[in-house]
Design an enzyme around this catalytic site. Sequence first.
Site, PDB file in Angstrom:
ATOM      1  N   GLY A 188       0.695  -1.328  -0.051  1.00 47.60           N
ATOM      2  CA  GLY A 188      -0.170   0.024  -0.071  1.00 47.60           C
ATOM      3  C   GLY A 188       0.926   1.397   0.131  1.00 47.60           C
ATOM      4  O   GLY A 188       0.179   2.251  -0.043  1.00 47.60           O
ATOM      5  N   ASP A 189       2.182   1.162   0.327  1.00 51.40           N
ATOM      6  CA  ASP A 189       2.786   2.519   0.223  1.00 51.40           C
ATOM      7  C   ASP A 189       4.515   2.263  -0.067  1.00 51.40           C
ATOM      8  O   ASP A 189       5.212   2.567   0.699  1.00 51.40           O
ATOM      9  CB  ASP A 189       2.611   3.004   1.708  1.00 51.40           C
ATOM     10  N   LEU A 190       4.371   1.832  -1.153  1.00 49.81           N
ATOM     11  CA  LEU A 190       5.642   1.453  -1.693  1.00 49.81           C
ATOM     12  C   LEU A 190       6.592   2.568  -2.252  1.00 49.81           C
ATOM     13  O   LEU A 190       6.851   2.566  -3.460  1.00 49.81           O
ATOM     14  CB  LEU A 190       5.660   0.100  -2.628  1.00 49.81           C
TER      15      LEU A 190
END
Length: 283
Positions: A188-190
């Site tokens: 979700g937050d790469l």
Amino acid sequence: MRLQQALGTRVAEARPLAVGFGLTGLEVVLADGRHLAVKAGETDRGGADGLKLEAFMLGELARLSDLPVPRVHYAARDLLVMDFIENDAGGIGRSVERHAGELIARLHATPREHFGYARDTLIGPLHQPNPKATKWVPFFRDHRLLYMACEAHREGRLPSSLLARIERLAERIEEYLIEPPFPSLLHGDLWAGNVLVRNGRVAAFVDPAIYFGSPEIELAFTTMFGTFGEAFFAVYESLMRLEPGFHELRAGLYNLYPSLVHVRLFGSGYLSGIDRTLTRIGL
């Protein structure tokens, strides 16, 4: 004192550790030899759950996948203690990209039962709604794009003119996006700061923003700040097929969501990118 009480042993060494969003970070070594990373602070991150929600997300990634993440030792609303991940602070070179391509493809390859999640999560310090859904495109429209745009507008950070253009896109979103074959678990937050590197490999992924969604939104975000490039996608696409049009169109549309997140967190510098994306499709 509280840290020692929570962990049941004495802190032998402690030094500052950079963490974001108003939190205090420490790298600590305990008398029993454990080497840990600590986040602490009274913030409104996650509402009543605070840092416990970050611990939950790390635990879910560990439970549901083989993605390397730090193990949580203690979690409370205002305190999170997890493994310190040894890393060499190196950049993301081609060997790291290839390793990440394998790991993320495996993460995405397991079919999940629905979009959304069993509970709401966070992206950074911001609420991320996850009602269960059977279709991806309406979920993205309502609970990612429109939700974040409306929150940014409510806070006075997104002009009414841009909100109106996003709402027009939302009315036509099914013309541009496609349904994936199944829901996938997403980190979700790469972005690069959430990828820890050691000896040319991924040591761990940190600070997740998990839910079940389309892999394309995850892959799009890796292009927004240049986290991963050709080497990553070559490996990923050898394991997980991407439909035509992702790089040319859909990645930019999906990146409206993290752009709106950044508008809320960091201000108007991200508005021009939103304008360019909407202009590109005639809105």
